[in-house]
Design a protein around this motif. Structure first.
Motif, PDB file in Angstrom:
ATOM      1  N   VAL A  33       0.698  -1.302   0.012  1.00 26.07           N
ATOM      2  CA  VAL A  33       0.073  -0.007   0.141  1.00 26.07           C
ATOM      3  C   VAL A  33       0.980   1.313   0.045  1.00 26.07           C
ATOM      4  CG1 VAL A  33      -1.717   1.465   1.138  1.00 26.07           C
ATOM      5  CG2 VAL A  33      -1.876  -1.206   1.347  1.00 26.07           C
ATOM      6  N   LYS A  34       0.817   2.039  -1.026  1.00 31.76           N
ATOM      7  CA  LYS A  34       1.684   3.190  -1.126  1.00 31.76           C
ATOM      8  C   LYS A  34       1.108   4.441  -0.359  1.00 31.76           C
ATOM      9  CE  LYS A  34       4.245   1.996  -5.279  1.00 31.76           C
ATOM     10  NZ  LYS A  34       4.621   2.462  -6.397  1.00 31.76           N
ATOM     11  N   LYS A  35       2.134   5.319  -0.097  1.00 32.57           N
ATOM     12  CA  LYS A  35       1.623   6.534   0.565  1.00 32.57           C
ATOM     13  C   LYS A  35       0.450   7.286  -0.115  1.00 32.57           C
ATOM     14  CE  LYS A  35       3.795  10.736   2.560  1.00 32.57           C
ATOM     15  NZ  LYS A  35       4.675  11.610   2.518  1.00 32.57           N
ATOM     16  N   SER A  36       0.336   7.372  -1.341  1.00 34.29           N
ATOM     17  CA  SER A  36      -0.574   8.218  -1.917  1.00 34.29           C
ATOM     18  C   SER A  36      -2.139   7.588  -1.843  1.00 34.29           C
ATOM     19  CB  SER A  36      -0.170   8.154  -3.507  1.00 34.29           C
ATOM     20  OG  SER A  36      -0.095   6.990  -4.201  1.00 34.29           O
ATOM     21  N   GLU A  37      -2.129   6.081  -1.878  1.00 36.79           N
ATOM     22  CA  GLU A  37      -3.186   5.410  -1.558  1.00 36.79           C
ATOM     23  C   GLU A  37      -3.739   5.808  -0.096  1.00 36.79           C
ATOM     24  OE1 GLU A  37      -5.030   0.713  -1.500  1.00 36.79           O
ATOM     25  OE2 GLU A  37      -3.017   1.373  -2.224  1.00 36.79           O
ATOM     26  N   PHE A  38      -2.908   5.416   0.720  1.00 35.30           N
ATOM     27  CA  PHE A  38      -3.172   5.745   2.346  1.00 35.30           C
ATOM     28  C   PHE A  38      -3.583   7.009   2.290  1.00 35.30           C
ATOM     29  CE2 PHE A  38      -2.599   6.653   6.755  1.00 35.30           C
ATOM     30  CZ  PHE A  38      -3.087   5.610   7.302  1.00 35.30           C
ATOM     31  N   GLU A  39      -2.956   8.286   1.789  1.00 35.87           N
ATOM     32  CA  GLU A  39      -3.638   9.680   1.872  1.00 35.87           C
ATOM     33  C   GLU A  39      -4.797   9.822   1.368  1.00 35.87           C
ATOM     34  OE1 GLU A  39      -0.368  11.535   0.076  1.00 35.87           O
ATOM     35  OE2 GLU A  39       0.983  12.036   1.875  1.00 35.87           O
ATOM     36  N   TYR A  40      -5.142   9.143   0.235  1.00 32.48           N
ATOM     37  CA  TYR A  40      -6.482   9.096  -0.388  1.00 32.48           C
ATOM     38  C   TYR A  40      -7.466   8.653   0.307  1.00 32.48           C
ATOM     39  CZ  TYR A  40     -10.232   7.975  -3.433  1.00 32.48           C
ATOM     40  OH  TYR A  40     -11.583   7.842  -4.002  1.00 32.48           O
ATOM     41  N   PHE A  41      -7.447   7.528   0.986  1.00 29.76           N
ATOM     42  CA  PHE A  41      -8.364   6.964   1.596  1.00 29.76           C
ATOM     43  C   PHE A  41      -8.438   7.761   2.975  1.00 29.76           C
ATOM     44  CE2 PHE A  41      -8.014   3.630  -1.261  1.00 29.76           C
ATOM     45  CZ  PHE A  41      -9.322   2.892  -1.349  1.00 29.76           C
ATOM     46  N   TYR A  42      -7.298   8.233   3.610  1.00 30.08           N
ATOM     47  CA  TYR A  42      -7.544   8.909   5.047  1.00 30.08           C
ATOM     48  C   TYR A  42      -8.315  10.244   4.590  1.00 30.08           C
ATOM     49  CZ  TYR A  42      -6.034  11.389   9.244  1.00 30.08           C
ATOM     50  OH  TYR A  42      -5.870  12.163  10.189  1.00 30.08           O
ATOM     51  N   GLN A  43      -7.850  10.919   3.463  1.00 33.28           N
ATOM     52  CA  GLN A  43      -8.567  12.159   3.372  1.00 33.28           C
ATOM     53  C   GLN A  43      -9.969  12.248   3.126  1.00 33.28           C
ATOM     54  OE1 GLN A  43      -6.266  14.922   1.235  1.00 33.28           O
ATOM     55  NE2 GLN A  43      -8.067  16.096   0.271  1.00 33.28           N
ATOM     56  N   LYS A  44     -10.277  10.896   2.655  1.00 30.41           N
ATOM     57  CA  LYS A  44     -11.897  10.946   2.133  1.00 30.41           C
ATOM     58  C   LYS A  44     -12.548  10.578   3.453  1.00 30.41           C
ATOM     59  CE  LYS A  44     -15.111   8.721  -0.956  1.00 30.41           C
ATOM     60  NZ  LYS A  44     -15.182   8.028  -2.227  1.00 30.41           N
ATOM     61  N   ASN A  45     -12.004   9.648   4.277  1.00 33.80           N
ATOM     62  CA  ASN A  45     -12.868   9.038   5.365  1.00 33.80           C
ATOM     63  C   ASN A  45     -12.707  10.060   6.770  1.00 33.80           C
ATOM     64  OD1 ASN A  45     -13.975   6.378   4.788  1.00 33.80           O
ATOM     65  ND2 ASN A  45     -12.063   6.550   3.685  1.00 33.80           N
ATOM     66  N   HIS A  46     -11.504  10.893   6.650  1.00 36.07           N
ATOM     67  CA  HIS A  46     -11.338  11.634   8.225  1.00 36.07           C
ATOM     68  C   HIS A  46     -11.964  12.830   8.210  1.00 36.07           C
ATOM     69  CE1 HIS A  46      -9.090  12.966  11.668  1.00 36.07           C
ATOM     70  NE2 HIS A  46      -8.648  13.734  10.899  1.00 36.07           N
ATOM     71  N   LEU A  47     -12.726  13.145   9.028  1.00 37.77           N
ATOM     72  CA  LEU A  47     -13.755  14.317   9.133  1.00 37.77           C
ATOM     73  C   LEU A  47     -12.944  15.632   9.373  1.00 37.77           C
ATOM     74  CD1 LEU A  47     -17.006  12.571  10.751  1.00 37.77           C
ATOM     75  CD2 LEU A  47     -16.404  13.246   8.367  1.00 37.77           C
ATOM     76  N   GLY A  48     -12.040  15.543  10.262  1.00 36.90           N
ATOM     77  CA  GLY A  48     -11.219  16.713  10.846  1.00 36.90           C
ATOM     78  C   GLY A  48     -10.184  17.035   9.731  1.00 36.90           C
ATOM     79  N   ASN A  49      -9.676  18.191  10.004  1.00 39.66           N
ATOM     80  CA  ASN A  49      -8.775  18.851   8.983  1.00 39.66           C
ATOM     81  C   ASN A  49      -7.492  18.739   9.647  1.00 39.66           C
ATOM     82  OD1 ASN A  49     -10.894  20.114   7.325  1.00 39.66           O
ATOM     83  ND2 ASN A  49     -10.929  21.789   8.626  1.00 39.66           N
ATOM     84  N   THR A  50      -7.123  18.193  10.826  1.00 40.90           N
ATOM     85  CA  THR A  50      -5.946  17.936  11.494  1.00 40.90           C
ATOM     86  C   THR A  50      -5.468  16.741  11.203  1.00 40.90           C
ATOM     87  OG1 THR A  50      -7.072  18.346  13.333  1.00 40.90           O
ATOM     88  CG2 THR A  50      -5.147  19.745  13.140  1.00 40.90           C
ATOM     89  N   VAL A  51      -4.165  16.338  10.779  1.00 44.39           N
ATOM     90  CA  VAL A  51      -3.475  15.143  10.919  1.00 44.39           C
ATOM     91  C   VAL A  51      -2.830  15.073  12.310  1.00 44.39           C
ATOM     92  CG1 VAL A  51      -2.193  13.662   9.530  1.00 44.39           C
ATOM     93  CG2 VAL A  51      -3.330  15.346   8.564  1.00 44.39           C
ATOM     94  N   ASP A  52      -3.087  14.168  13.255  1.00 44.30           N
ATOM     95  CA  ASP A  52      -2.556  13.980  14.212  1.00 44.30           C
ATOM     96  C   ASP A  52      -2.314  12.614  14.437  1.00 44.30           C
ATOM     97  OD1 ASP A  52      -5.007  12.871  15.872  1.00 44.30           O
ATOM     98  OD2 ASP A  52      -5.673  14.853  15.344  1.00 44.30           O
ATOM     99  N   SER A  53      -1.482  12.311  15.473  1.00 45.96           N
ATOM    100  CA  SER A  53      -0.795  10.912  15.603  1.00 45.96           C
ATOM    101  C   SER A  53      -2.197   9.892  16.019  1.00 45.96           C
ATOM    102  CB  SER A  53       0.116  10.779  16.736  1.00 45.96           C
ATOM    103  OG  SER A  53      -0.453  11.144  17.881  1.00 45.96           O
ATOM    104  N   LYS A  54      -3.361  10.667  16.888  1.00 44.22           N
ATOM    105  CA  LYS A  54      -4.142   9.629  17.322  1.00 44.22           C
ATOM    106  C   LYS A  54      -5.129   9.365  16.049  1.00 44.22           C
ATOM    107  CE  LYS A  54      -8.045   9.673  20.845  1.00 44.22           C
ATOM    108  NZ  LYS A  54      -8.416  10.400  21.856  1.00 44.22           N
ATOM    109  N   SER A  55      -5.454  10.166  15.345  1.00 41.11           N
ATOM    110  CA  SER A  55      -6.401   9.849  14.134  1.00 41.11           C
ATOM    111  C   SER A  55      -5.962   9.149  13.243  1.00 41.11           C
ATOM    112  CB  SER A  55      -6.656  11.460  13.602  1.00 41.11           C
ATOM    113  OG  SER A  55      -5.646  11.923  12.874  1.00 41.11           O
ATOM    114  N   VAL A  56      -4.681   9.246  13.045  1.00 45.89           N
ATOM    115  CA  VAL A  56      -3.803   8.405  11.898  1.00 45.89           C
ATOM    116  C   VAL A  56      -3.731   7.027  12.479  1.00 45.89           C
ATOM    117  CG1 VAL A  56      -1.606   7.861  10.848  1.00 45.89           C
ATOM    118  CG2 VAL A  56      -2.365  10.241  11.013  1.00 45.89           C
ATOM    119  N   LYS A  57      -3.542   6.855  13.759  1.00 48.80           N
ATOM    120  CA  LYS A  57      -3.247   5.690  14.403  1.00 48.80           C
ATOM    121  C   LYS A  57      -4.647   4.678  14.242  1.00 48.80           C
ATOM    122  CE  LYS A  57      -2.133   2.592  18.246  1.00 48.80           C
ATOM    123  NZ  LYS A  57      -3.298   1.528  17.962  1.00 48.80           N
TER     124      LYS A  57
END
Length: 328
Positions: A33-57
């Motif tokens: 799974v490449k970084k670009s793929e993970f970023e796509y799914f994270y951005q689409k499913n994460h409601l907040g605007n901040t990228v923090d260690s808790k939300s990423v985990k």
């Protein structure tokens, strides 16, 4: 052994130390799974605007479970079902175009002699002598690419004479990065050690602007997004199909298992019965259970299933790469 397995996974992913313009962030049963793929799914499913260690985990845990289910569906050959094949036919295989080298990046080749973290003093001595002999040969005019092909333990890059992809600062481990960015074009480093073992690095080319900005063309991003949208549609079909078979239908048909689950958690559902009674809703009769109980039973079966998948499929997550997400 776990350390060697992890290093092997990194080597098979393309090259040591994540030296990629689009690095790999995890490997699920051998599928990267490449970084670009993970970023796509994270951005689409994460409601907040901040990228923090808790939300990423939290997202990473759920994303791994998602990928495990999709892999299980593929292994069950559900991608051969007519409805899924129709979707697949609509899409042509599109590989993201390769990023052009930009300023603030280096292009290197390396020779790696792997050394485990638990290696004995004797083992370390042997590797030190071997890397020194390789370095001496290079100093006497030996061809770097030839020695990389013959000697390097990074087999992913060895076949190409030790050549790695262009990378910027923050995309590899610190010890490797420090040496790579300190060299002049054509210069070969002295042997040095990272957490992977002993390296010798040759700088092939360098673009330096001092700011170390990451340059990603808009067309590249749109290409990724379009490709991942297509992938997501297919994976969601696979996910629904496998969950329908392994969880939803199974839970509804398993009267004995549902009864046992209800009996074990009966106290938990007292409030539900009171709420239904107050709303003057007909209470479930003997042998029947409310939707809440069924949903909880489905969740219970799903957790058991995911635990089995984690035992069946090897999962490697490169957490260091997840701290460098580029979310807009």
């Amino acid at each position: 052994m776990k350390f060697y397995a992890l290093i092997a996974a990194m080597l098979l992913s393309g090259s040591i130390a994540f030296a990629h313009t689009d690095p790999i962030v995890m490997i699920i049963d051998g599928q990267s799974v490449k970084k670009s793929e993970f970023e796509y799914f994270y951005q689409k499913n994460h409601l907040g605007n901040t990228v923090d260690s808790k939300s990423v985990k939290v997202f990473t845990d759920g994303f791994v479970d998602y990928k495990l289910k999709v892999q299980a569906a593929k292994d069950a050959h559900l991608d051969t079902l007519p409805n899924i094949r129709r979707v697949l036919k609509r899409y042509d295989d599109v590989e993201p175009c390769e990023l052009m080298p930009d300023k603030g990046s280096v292009h290197v080749a390396h020779i790696l002699l792997r050394l485990g973290q638990k290696a004995s003093y004797r083992e370390q001595e042997v590797v030190e002598r071997r890397i020194d002999s390789i370095y001496q040969a290079l100093c006497k005019g030996a061809d770097f690419a030839d020695l990389a092909k013959k000697c390097s333990d990074d087999k992913g890059s060895a076949v190409n004479g030790g050549t790695l992809a262009w990378f910027t600062k923050g995309q590899t481990v610190q010890a490797f990065e420090k040496v790579a960015f300190s060299l002049r074009k054509g210069e070969i480093s002295r042997p040095f050690m990272s957490e992977f073992g002993y390296h010798i690095v040759k700088l092939l080319d360098k673009h330096d602007d001092g700011n170390q900005k990451k340059y990603v063309a808009d067309a590249k991003v749109e290409n990724w997004r379009g490709t991942y949208q297509q992938q997501e549609e297919v994976e969601n079909l696979l996910l629904n199909e496998i969950c329908q078979r392994n969880i939803w239908d199974k839970a509804a048909a398993d009267k004995k298992g549902l009864a046992a689950f209800y009996a074990k958690n009966k106290k938990k559902y007292k409030w539900e019965m009171k709420r239904l009674k107050k709303m003057k809703v007909n209470l479930p009769r003997n042998g029947e259970y409310s939707d809440v109980v069924l949903a909880d039973y489905q969740d219970s079966l799903e957790k058991q299933w995911v635990a089995q998948l984690k035992k069946k499929y090897k999962v490697v997550v490169f957490h260091s790469m997840l701290t460098t997400l580029n979310i807009h």
